[in-house]
Design a protein around this motif. Structure first.
Motif, PDB file in Angstrom:
ATOM      1  N   LEU A  28      41.668   2.274 -21.081  1.00 25.73           N
ATOM      2  CA  LEU A  28      41.150   0.903 -21.106  1.00 25.73           C
ATOM      3  C   LEU A  28      41.940  -0.050 -20.211  1.00 25.73           C
ATOM      4  N   THR A  29      43.139   0.349 -19.793  1.00 26.47           N
ATOM      5  CA  THR A  29      43.908  -0.546 -18.915  1.00 26.47           C
ATOM      6  C   THR A  29      43.884  -0.092 -17.462  1.00 26.47           C
ATOM      7  N   ARG A  30      43.321   1.088 -17.179  1.00 29.46           N
ATOM      8  CA  ARG A  30      43.279   1.549 -15.793  1.00 29.46           C
ATOM      9  C   ARG A  30      42.352   0.644 -14.978  1.00 29.46           C
ATOM     10  N   PRO A  31      42.840   0.148 -13.815  1.00 26.09           N
ATOM     11  CA  PRO A  31      42.006  -0.761 -13.012  1.00 26.09           C
ATOM     12  C   PRO A  31      40.634  -0.149 -12.714  1.00 26.09           C
ATOM     13  N   GLY A  32      39.601  -0.977 -12.853  1.00 27.06           N
ATOM     14  CA  GLY A  32      38.249  -0.517 -12.545  1.00 27.06           C
ATOM     15  C   GLY A  32      37.525   0.048 -13.752  1.00 27.06           C
ATOM     16  N   ASN A  33      38.262   0.348 -14.817  1.00 29.33           N
ATOM     17  CA  ASN A  33      37.645   1.027 -15.958  1.00 29.33           C
ATOM     18  C   ASN A  33      36.966   0.091 -16.936  1.00 29.33           C
ATOM     19  N   CYS A  34      37.516  -1.094 -17.098  1.00 28.00           N
ATOM     20  CA  CYS A  34      37.091  -1.898 -18.233  1.00 28.00           C
ATOM     21  C   CYS A  34      36.971  -3.362 -17.825  1.00 28.00           C
ATOM     22  N   ILE A  35      35.759  -3.867 -17.959  1.00 28.93           N
ATOM     23  CA  ILE A  35      35.471  -5.261 -17.610  1.00 28.93           C
ATOM     24  C   ILE A  35      35.986  -6.176 -18.721  1.00 28.93           C
ATOM     25  N   LYS A  36      36.640  -7.254 -18.329  1.00 29.24           N
ATOM     26  CA  LYS A  36      37.073  -8.239 -19.318  1.00 29.24           C
ATOM     27  C   LYS A  36      36.555  -9.607 -18.911  1.00 29.24           C
ATOM     28  N   VAL A  37      36.030 -10.344 -19.889  1.00 31.84           N
ATOM     29  CA  VAL A  37      35.447 -11.657 -19.605  1.00 31.84           C
ATOM     30  C   VAL A  37      36.298 -12.739 -20.260  1.00 31.84           C
ATOM     31  N   TYR A  38      36.549 -13.798 -19.494  1.00 30.55           N
ATOM     32  CA  TYR A  38      37.382 -14.912 -19.950  1.00 30.55           C
ATOM     33  C   TYR A  38      36.652 -16.220 -19.754  1.00 30.55           C
TER      34      TYR A  38
END
Length: 192
Positions: free
Chosen positions: A72-82
């Motif tokens: 879940l922290t590998r770049p590109g793997n998991c979109i996060k919205v803020y």
């Protein structure tokens, strides 16, 4: 709160308020996210997946499983919205620049989506989507952009993480819960 059949055994979520550090111990004696969680989370080695800095708030996942954390922290793997409030007037040029990426001593900082969702006084409210999370990523990205009128860096005043992957729970600030088994599979199926 006891785990039930439909609860994930591997993931829980905390809606982190401002003013808590994401760490197991803090030599400055500040409030820690573990102060909001049951003692067993600390003792059984539940670790935060990624970080939210002291002043940031919103969704923070915890797991005891290192593989899940890595995925879940590998770049590109998991979109996060803020959702963020920025001091200063955010222009279309700023938005284009943030999406192109800004070189910093921490590498290239960029956002996939930058959307203006409101303004108030000399502040702009934005929705930001990123798929990696370098340390203080969003704060540093906007700090590298200058207010056109005053030439001062834009400053993120408020930052709240509202979703991780497809996971956007409605959970009160300062509260936690297990993910459901369905939420767990939605998050993890992408990597299996």
């Amino acid at each position: 709160m006891h785990s039930t059949m439909s609860d994930s055994k591997k993931l829980l979520v905390l809606n982190k308020p401002k003013g808590y550090v994401v760490t197991r111990s803090d030599e400055l004696g500040r409030k820690k996210v573990y102060d909001l969680l049951p003692d067993w989370t600390f003792n059984d080695g539940w670790m935060p997946i990624g970080r939210l800095d002291l002043e940031s708030k919103g969704l923070l996942l915890f797991t005891t499983d290192g593989k899940i954390s890595d995925a879940l922290t590998r770049p590109g793997n998991c979109i996060k919205v803020y959702e963020i409030w920025v001091r200063g007037h955010v222009t279309d040029e700023h938005i284009a620049e943030a999406k192109r990426g800004v070189e910093s001593k921490h590498g290239l900082l960029k956002a996939l989506v930058v959307e203006k969702i409101g303004t108030g006084g000399a502040k702009t409210k934005l929705k930001i989507v990123i798929d990696e999370g370098k340390n203080r990523h969003i704060r540093r990205l906007f700090g590298a952009l200058k207010d056109p009128k005053f030439g001062t860096p834009l400053k993120v005043l408020e930052l709240k993480r509202i979703s991780i992957g497809s996971f956007e729970p409605d959970i009160e600030s300062g509260k936690w819960r297990y993910l459901t088994v369905e939420e767990e599979s939605m998050l993890l199926d992408a990597f299996s």
